[in-house]
Design a protein around this motif. Structure first.
Motif, short mmCIF file in Angstrom:
data_model
loop_
_atom_site.label_atom_id
_atom_site.label_comp_id
_atom_site.label_asym_id
_atom_site.label_seq_id
_atom_site.Cartn_x
_atom_site.Cartn_y
_atom_site.Cartn_z
N PRO A 1 35.13 -32.17 -57.95
CA PRO A 1 35.43 -30.74 -57.86
C PRO A 1 35.85 -30.31 -56.46
O PRO A 1 36.31 -29.19 -56.26
N GLN A 2 35.68 -31.20 -55.49
CA GLN A 2 36.15 -30.93 -54.13
C GLN A 2 37.60 -31.37 -53.95
O GLN A 2 38.11 -31.45 -52.82
N ASN A 3 38.28 -31.64 -55.06
CA ASN A 3 39.67 -32.12 -55.01
C ASN A 3 40.56 -31.20 -54.19
O ASN A 3 41.32 -31.66 -53.33
N ILE A 4 40.49 -29.92 -54.46
CA ILE A 4 41.40 -28.98 -53.80
C ILE A 4 41.00 -28.75 -52.34
O ILE A 4 41.84 -28.36 -51.52
N VAL A 5 39.72 -29.00 -52.01
CA VAL A 5 39.27 -28.82 -50.63
C VAL A 5 39.87 -29.91 -49.75
O VAL A 5 40.53 -29.64 -48.74
N ILE A 6 39.65 -31.17 -50.15
CA ILE A 6 40.14 -32.29 -49.35
C ILE A 6 41.65 -32.43 -49.51
O ILE A 6 42.39 -32.60 -48.53
N GLY A 7 42.11 -32.35 -50.75
CA GLY A 7 43.54 -32.50 -51.02
C GLY A 7 44.38 -31.42 -50.40
O GLY A 7 45.57 -31.62 -50.14
N GLY A 8 43.76 -30.26 -50.14
CA GLY A 8 44.49 -29.15 -49.54
C GLY A 8 45.03 -29.47 -48.16
O GLY A 8 45.91 -28.76 -47.65
N ALA A 9 44.51 -30.54 -47.54
CA ALA A 9 45.01 -30.92 -46.22
C ALA A 9 46.50 -31.22 -46.25
O ALA A 9 47.21 -30.94 -45.28
N ALA A 10 46.97 -31.78 -47.38
CA ALA A 10 48.39 -32.14 -47.46
C ALA A 10 49.28 -30.92 -47.27
O ALA A 10 50.31 -30.98 -46.58
N VAL B 1 48.85 -39.99 -53.05
CA VAL B 1 47.84 -41.01 -53.29
C VAL B 1 46.42 -40.45 -53.17
O VAL B 1 45.60 -40.59 -54.09
N VAL B 2 46.12 -39.81 -52.03
CA VAL B 2 44.75 -39.33 -51.80
C VAL B 2 44.40 -38.18 -52.74
O VAL B 2 43.34 -38.20 -53.38
N TYR B 3 45.30 -37.19 -52.85
CA TYR B 3 45.00 -36.03 -53.70
C TYR B 3 45.33 -36.28 -55.17
O TYR B 3 44.44 -36.26 -56.03
N THR B 4 46.61 -36.53 -55.48
CA THR B 4 47.04 -36.60 -56.88
C THR B 4 46.41 -37.76 -57.63
O THR B 4 45.86 -37.59 -58.72
N MET C 1 37.90 -29.20 -61.88
CA MET C 1 37.96 -28.06 -60.98
C MET C 1 36.56 -27.43 -60.91
O MET C 1 35.77 -27.55 -61.85
N LEU C 2 36.27 -26.75 -59.82
CA LEU C 2 34.93 -26.20 -59.60
C LEU C 2 34.50 -25.29 -60.74
O LEU C 2 33.32 -25.27 -61.11
N THR C 3 35.43 -24.54 -61.31
CA THR C 3 35.09 -23.66 -62.43
C THR C 3 34.60 -24.44 -63.64
O THR C 3 33.78 -23.95 -64.42
N VAL C 4 35.09 -25.67 -63.79
CA VAL C 4 34.71 -26.51 -64.94
C VAL C 4 33.37 -27.17 -64.69
O VAL C 4 32.50 -27.21 -65.57
N THR C 5 33.17 -27.70 -63.49
CA THR C 5 31.96 -28.48 -63.20
C THR C 5 30.76 -27.62 -62.83
O THR C 5 29.61 -27.99 -63.12
N HIS C 6 30.99 -26.47 -62.18
CA HIS C 6 29.88 -25.65 -61.70
C HIS C 6 29.87 -24.24 -62.28
O HIS C 6 28.91 -23.49 -62.06
N GLY C 7 30.92 -23.86 -63.00
CA GLY C 7 30.96 -22.54 -63.62
C GLY C 7 31.61 -21.49 -62.74
O GLY C 7 31.81 -21.68 -61.53
N ARG C 8 31.93 -20.37 -63.36
CA ARG C 8 32.64 -19.31 -62.65
C ARG C 8 31.79 -18.63 -61.58
O ARG C 8 32.31 -18.24 -60.53
N GLN C 9 30.50 -18.46 -61.83
CA GLN C 9 29.67 -17.76 -60.85
C GLN C 9 29.57 -18.55 -59.55
O GLN C 9 29.67 -17.99 -58.45
N ALA C 10 29.38 -19.87 -59.66
CA ALA C 10 29.33 -20.70 -58.46
C ALA C 10 30.68 -20.67 -57.74
O ALA C 10 30.74 -20.65 -56.50
N THR C 11 31.76 -20.65 -58.50
CA THR C 11 33.09 -20.60 -57.90
C THR C 11 33.29 -19.31 -57.14
O THR C 11 33.86 -19.31 -56.03
N ARG C 12 32.80 -18.21 -57.68
CA ARG C 12 32.92 -16.92 -56.98
C ARG C 12 32.18 -16.96 -55.64
O ARG C 12 32.66 -16.42 -54.64
N ARG C 13 31.01 -17.58 -55.63
CA ARG C 13 30.25 -17.69 -54.38
C ARG C 13 31.00 -18.55 -53.36
O ARG C 13 31.05 -18.23 -52.17
#
Length: 305
Positions: free
Chosen positions: A145-154, A134-137, A207-219
């Protein structure tokens, strides 16, 4: 969400392996291993049969989450290269079958864990399934773009559930095992997203790569390697840690930070030129990173007995 029931089985008969695939066995293996470690290193003991049943029901709960995730995400899976061959989008299993299987296994796993171990652990498992589905999926995955951060708790709860099967509660040690997986999850999945960005873009997943780009994701990846390291080391200073675990953790975290630094320094041009070599190397290292930390906890436990 596109109604997953539009995916009807087109083959004469779904095979047993298709229903196993719904349970995401590779993800389930991580659930089983980390829950097993949490159960083994917890203070106290369980009868071997009770311990086996506890891990089995935690695994079934993890599989139920996977089936419900595939039911809801069938429309996304159908347009992503790495998931389009899954049973529902491939037409081998219907969405209704996946939903029914997921709900049945969820109820079974929670009820049986309560009877086998204790109801605190069973409630924890129920909450974990709810959180992932429910919370993640359903809520976060397509929203932020923080989906995997918060959802990763599961995916971080299984060692706490294993610990709770023995102790009936929560402790600093179990919270630190949670933190180890929780802060590992974003750099692990973001590294994958760096070389599968178009899949998430096509599926409309922010996903962060889509919303903020690859460079921001690398950081972000590099920052999380720095945040993760203290929790991994701190775990070695608790009652379940020790010299062996600390030595392993120090080596792994130096490697993880160094490789995260290498990923952050790269440009898109460099990455495309060599086929995302550094990103794929970091992703592979991340798989070993988590497994070896929990394996080291097991070895430390046996050394300390």
């Amino acid at each position: 969400m596109t109604d997953a029931s539009i995916y009807h089985a087109t083959s004469p008969e779904a095979e047993f392996g298709d229903y196993v695939a719904l349970l995401k066995p590779r993800v389930m293996s991580l659930v089983v291993f980390t829950a097993f470690v949490g159960l083994i290193v917890a203070p106290g003991s369980l009868h071997p049969l009770v311990a086996f049943c506890s891990i089995l029901f935690i695994a079934i709960g993890g599989g139920a989450s996977g089936a419900l995730n595939m039911w809801y995400d069938a429309d996304i899976d159908a347009v992503m290269r790495r998931t389009k061959s899954r049973p529902i989008p491939a037409g081998r299993v219907s969405g209704a079958e996946a939903l029914g299987l997921g709900l049945a296994l969820s109820g079974l796993s929670v009820m049986m864990l309560g009877l086998a171990a204790n109801w605190f652990a069973a409630g924890f498992l129920a909450f974990t399934i709810f959180f992932y589905v429910v919370v993640y999926t359903i809520w976060l995955k397509r929203l932020t773009p923080q989906n995997i951060v918060i959802g990763g708790a599961a995916g971080s709860f299984p060692p706490m559930i294993g610990w709770a099967c023995v102790t009936g509660g929560i402790s600093v040690e179990s919270l630190l095992m949670f933190a180890l997986i929780f802060f590992w999850t974003p750099p692990h999945f973001w590294a994958l997203a760096l070389f599968t960005k178009e899949d998430y873009n096509n599926a409309g997943v922010p996903m962060l790569t889509v919303t903020h780009g690859r460079q921001a994701t690398r950081r972000h990846i590099f920052v999380y390697t720095l945040v993760l390291a203290p929790f991994a080391i701190w775990l070695g200073l608790t009652s379940i840690g020790g010299p062996f675990y600390l030595a392993v953790a120090l080596v792994l975290n130096v490697l993880f930070i160094w490789n995260g630094w290498q990923v952050m320094r790269r440009s898109d041009a460099q990455s495309f030129a060599d086929g995302h070599k550094a990103e794929k190397s970091f992703f592979k290292l991340s798989l070993y990173y988590l497994f070896l930390h929990f394996a080291a906890l097991l070895v430390q436990h046996w050394i300390s007995m």
